[in-house]
Motif scaffolding. Structure first.
Motif, PDB file in Angstrom:
ATOM      1  N   ALA A  23      23.076  -3.595  -9.165  1.00 18.40           N
ATOM      2  CA  ALA A  23      22.742  -4.568 -10.255  1.00 18.40           C
ATOM      3  C   ALA A  23      21.599  -5.531  -9.945  1.00 18.40           C
ATOM      4  O   ALA A  23      21.308  -6.249 -10.931  1.00 18.40           O
ATOM      5  CB  ALA A  23      24.234  -5.313 -10.230  1.00 18.40           C
ATOM      6  N   ILE A  24      21.204  -5.698  -8.798  1.00 18.22           N
ATOM      7  CA  ILE A  24      20.164  -6.803  -8.648  1.00 18.22           C
ATOM      8  C   ILE A  24      18.853  -6.128  -8.394  1.00 18.22           C
ATOM      9  O   ILE A  24      17.878  -6.690  -8.419  1.00 18.22           O
ATOM     10  CB  ILE A  24      20.478  -7.681  -7.344  1.00 18.22           C
ATOM     11  N   CYS A  25      18.671  -4.763  -8.412  1.00 12.45           N
ATOM     12  CA  CYS A  25      17.645  -4.217  -8.327  1.00 12.45           C
ATOM     13  C   CYS A  25      16.822  -3.997  -9.674  1.00 12.45           C
ATOM     14  O   CYS A  25      17.444  -3.786 -10.656  1.00 12.45           O
ATOM     15  CB  CYS A  25      17.734  -2.597  -7.847  1.00 12.45           C
ATOM     16  N   ARG A  26      15.416  -4.184  -9.455  1.00  9.98           N
ATOM     17  CA  ARG A  26      14.617  -4.071 -10.691  1.00  9.98           C
ATOM     18  C   ARG A  26      13.782  -2.614 -10.378  1.00  9.98           C
ATOM     19  O   ARG A  26      13.200  -2.419  -9.302  1.00  9.98           O
ATOM     20  CB  ARG A  26      13.724  -5.290 -10.697  1.00  9.98           C
ATOM     21  N   GLU A  27      13.755  -1.871 -11.277  1.00 12.88           N
ATOM     22  CA  GLU A  27      12.860  -0.432 -11.153  1.00 12.88           C
ATOM     23  C   GLU A  27      11.553  -0.855 -11.638  1.00 12.88           C
ATOM     24  O   GLU A  27      11.371  -1.406 -12.906  1.00 12.88           O
ATOM     25  CB  GLU A  27      13.773   0.360 -12.123  1.00 12.88           C
ATOM     26  N   ILE A  28      10.587  -0.415 -10.953  1.00  6.71           N
ATOM     27  CA  ILE A  28       9.326  -0.666 -11.129  1.00  6.71           C
ATOM     28  C   ILE A  28       8.350   0.644 -10.897  1.00  6.71           C
ATOM     29  O   ILE A  28       8.561   1.147  -9.810  1.00  6.71           O
ATOM     30  CB  ILE A  28       8.555  -1.914 -10.072  1.00  6.71           C
ATOM     31  N   GLU A  29       7.508   0.911 -11.779  1.00  7.51           N
ATOM     32  CA  GLU A  29       6.522   2.171 -11.701  1.00  7.51           C
ATOM     33  C   GLU A  29       5.203   1.335 -11.425  1.00  7.51           C
ATOM     34  O   GLU A  29       4.912   0.451 -12.059  1.00  7.51           O
ATOM     35  CB  GLU A  29       6.474   3.092 -12.871  1.00  7.51           C
ATOM     36  N   VAL A  30       4.425   1.907 -10.451  1.00 11.93           N
ATOM     37  CA  VAL A  30       3.043   1.339 -10.262  1.00 11.93           C
ATOM     38  C   VAL A  30       2.189   2.590 -10.243  1.00 11.93           C
ATOM     39  O   VAL A  30       2.586   3.662  -9.550  1.00 11.93           O
ATOM     40  CB  VAL A  30       3.082   0.650  -8.939  1.00 11.93           C
ATOM     41  N   PRO A  31       0.856   2.406 -10.670  1.00 10.10           N
ATOM     42  CA  PRO A  31       0.154   3.722 -10.599  1.00 10.10           C
ATOM     43  C   PRO A  31      -0.541   3.574  -9.014  1.00 10.10           C
ATOM     44  O   PRO A  31      -0.474   2.752  -8.370  1.00 10.10           O
ATOM     45  CB  PRO A  31      -1.040   3.225 -11.511  1.00 10.10           C
ATOM     46  N   LEU A  49      11.340   2.827  -1.741  1.00  6.11           N
ATOM     47  CA  LEU A  49      10.441   3.885  -2.604  1.00  6.11           C
ATOM     48  C   LEU A  49      11.646   4.979  -2.932  1.00  6.11           C
ATOM     49  O   LEU A  49      12.304   5.498  -2.149  1.00  6.11           O
ATOM     50  CB  LEU A  49       9.504   4.486  -1.628  1.00  6.11           C
ATOM     51  N   ILE A  50      11.438   5.325  -4.205  1.00  2.72           N
ATOM     52  CA  ILE A  50      12.344   6.259  -4.948  1.00  2.72           C
ATOM     53  C   ILE A  50      11.412   7.447  -5.123  1.00  2.72           C
ATOM     54  O   ILE A  50      11.754   8.837  -4.604  1.00  2.72           O
ATOM     55  CB  ILE A  50      12.935   6.100  -6.230  1.00  2.72           C
ATOM     56  N   ARG A  51      10.281   7.468  -5.816  1.00  2.00           N
ATOM     57  CA  ARG A  51       9.451   8.485  -6.005  1.00  2.00           C
ATOM     58  C   ARG A  51       7.866   8.291  -5.559  1.00  2.00           C
ATOM     59  O   ARG A  51       7.639   6.981  -5.805  1.00  2.00           O
ATOM     60  CB  ARG A  51       9.429   8.948  -7.316  1.00  2.00           C
ATOM     61  N   GLY A  52       7.175   9.231  -4.992  1.00  2.00           N
ATOM     62  CA  GLY A  52       5.767   8.860  -4.629  1.00  2.00           C
ATOM     63  C   GLY A  52       5.627   8.913  -3.080  1.00  2.00           C
ATOM     64  O   GLY A  52       6.444   9.162  -2.368  1.00  2.00           O
ATOM     65  N   ARG A  53       4.281   8.403  -2.842  1.00  2.88           N
ATOM     66  CA  ARG A  53       4.030   8.342  -1.380  1.00  2.88           C
ATOM     67  C   ARG A  53       3.216   7.051  -1.241  1.00  2.88           C
ATOM     68  O   ARG A  53       2.449   6.360  -2.149  1.00  2.88           O
ATOM     69  CB  ARG A  53       3.136   9.400  -0.792  1.00  2.88           C
ATOM     70  N   VAL A  54       3.401   6.329  -0.050  1.00  2.00           N
ATOM     71  CA  VAL A  54       2.729   4.823   0.083  1.00  2.00           C
ATOM     72  C   VAL A  54       2.291   5.062   1.646  1.00  2.00           C
ATOM     73  O   VAL A  54       2.750   5.350   2.578  1.00  2.00           O
ATOM     74  CB  VAL A  54       3.989   3.722  -0.160  1.00  2.00           C
ATOM     75  N   SER A  55       0.922   4.491   1.535  1.00  2.77           N
ATOM     76  CA  SER A  55       0.395   4.137   2.887  1.00  2.77           C
ATOM     77  C   SER A  55       0.676   2.901   3.428  1.00  2.77           C
ATOM     78  O   SER A  55       0.215   1.847   2.780  1.00  2.77           O
ATOM     79  CB  SER A  55      -1.102   4.398   2.521  1.00  2.77           C
ATOM     80  N   LEU A  56       1.112   2.972   4.693  1.00  7.43           N
ATOM     81  CA  LEU A  56       0.933   1.522   5.404  1.00  7.43           C
ATOM     82  C   LEU A  56      -0.058   1.416   6.361  1.00  7.43           C
ATOM     83  O   LEU A  56       0.119   2.229   7.414  1.00  7.43           O
ATOM     84  CB  LEU A  56       2.312   1.453   6.031  1.00  7.43           C
ATOM     85  N   GLU A  57      -0.977   0.560   6.562  1.00  5.20           N
ATOM     86  CA  GLU A  57      -2.011   0.197   7.335  1.00  5.20           C
ATOM     87  C   GLU A  57      -2.071  -1.091   7.699  1.00  5.20           C
ATOM     88  O   GLU A  57      -2.221  -1.853   7.270  1.00  5.20           O
ATOM     89  CB  GLU A  57      -3.426   0.702   6.541  1.00  5.20           C
ATOM     90  N   ALA A  58      -1.989  -1.157   9.426  1.00  3.64           N
ATOM     91  CA  ALA A  58      -1.995  -2.210  10.190  1.00  3.64           C
ATOM     92  C   ALA A  58      -3.438  -2.676  10.215  1.00  3.64           C
ATOM     93  O   ALA A  58      -4.420  -1.632  10.299  1.00  3.64           O
ATOM     94  CB  ALA A  58      -1.226  -2.031  11.173  1.00  3.64           C
ATOM     95  N   ASN A  59      -3.932  -3.742  10.542  1.00  7.37           N
ATOM     96  CA  ASN A  59      -5.273  -3.995  10.765  1.00  7.37           C
ATOM     97  C   ASN A  59      -5.739  -3.317  12.051  1.00  7.37           C
ATOM     98  O   ASN A  59      -7.095  -3.099  12.302  1.00  7.37           O
ATOM     99  CB  ASN A  59      -5.454  -5.545  10.831  1.00  7.37           C
ATOM    100  N   LEU A  89      -0.165   5.543  -2.981  1.00 11.53           N
ATOM    101  CA  LEU A  89      -1.248   6.832  -2.851  1.00 11.53           C
ATOM    102  C   LEU A  89      -1.021   7.681  -4.118  1.00 11.53           C
ATOM    103  O   LEU A  89      -2.008   8.430  -4.438  1.00 11.53           O
ATOM    104  CB  LEU A  89      -0.912   7.779  -1.638  1.00 11.53           C
ATOM    105  N   GLU A  90       0.206   7.683  -4.848  1.00  7.77           N
ATOM    106  CA  GLU A  90       0.124   8.138  -5.888  1.00  7.77           C
ATOM    107  C   GLU A  90       1.118   7.231  -7.007  1.00  7.77           C
ATOM    108  O   GLU A  90       1.454   6.427  -6.550  1.00  7.77           O
ATOM    109  CB  GLU A  90       0.596   9.624  -5.829  1.00  7.77           C
ATOM    110  N   GLU A  91       1.428   7.648  -8.042  1.00  4.13           N
ATOM    111  CA  GLU A  91       2.318   6.971  -9.022  1.00  4.13           C
ATOM    112  C   GLU A  91       3.464   6.982  -8.153  1.00  4.13           C
ATOM    113  O   GLU A  91       4.067   7.864  -7.747  1.00  4.13           O
ATOM    114  CB  GLU A  91       2.403   7.686 -10.464  1.00  4.13           C
TER     115      GLU A  91
END
Length: 128
Positions: A23-31, A49-59, A89-91
């Motif tokens: 109930a407190i979540c917002r569903e957001i799509e990003v390109p 993250l529900i769908r897609g891939r995300v890169s995490l990069e540290a300095n 990395l993708e939608e």
């Protein structure tokens, strides 16, 4: 709510607690290419993250790819600065919750708070 059942940090939560969390979540799509946050920024939003891939990069040059679940959840729960720069990395499809909303929910729902705490403790124990 169905999307939350497979989330690692919520897999010990009761169905009624998942409904309250949903109930407190917002569903957001990003390109693809979207920067979600940068290393050193305040961590005031939980990104699941529900769908897609995300890169995490540290300095430091360390890079990790997330394909499902929390994106830098440790910074969120510790209320510290982001440890990574996160880029789609993708939608991608996310469920997002603000720190304040999460704090209110966990204060009001101790069973959910304990379920998440137990799960995070298991994750830490397994990584040692």
């Amino acid at each position: 709510q169905l999307l939350l059942q497979d989330m690692d940090i919520l897999d010990s939560a009761r169905t009624e607690d998942l409904a309250k969390f949903a109930a407190i979540c917002r569903e957001i799509e990003v390109p693809a290419g979207t920067i979600l946050f940068r290393e050193g920024e305040s961590s005031r939003t939980l990104h699941l993250l529900i769908r897609g891939r995300v890169s995490l990069e540290a300095n430091s040059g360390e890079t990790t790819v997330v394909e499902r679940g929390g994106v830098d959840i440790w910074s969120f729960f510790a209320d510290t600065e982001q440890q990574y720069t996160a880029q789609a990395l993708e939608e991608c499809l996310f469920l997002m919750v603000s720190f304040e909303e999460m704090e209110d929910l966990l204060t009001a729902e101790p069973e959910l708070c304990w379920a998440i705490t137990r799960r995070l403790a298991l994750i830490v124990t397994r990584s040692q």
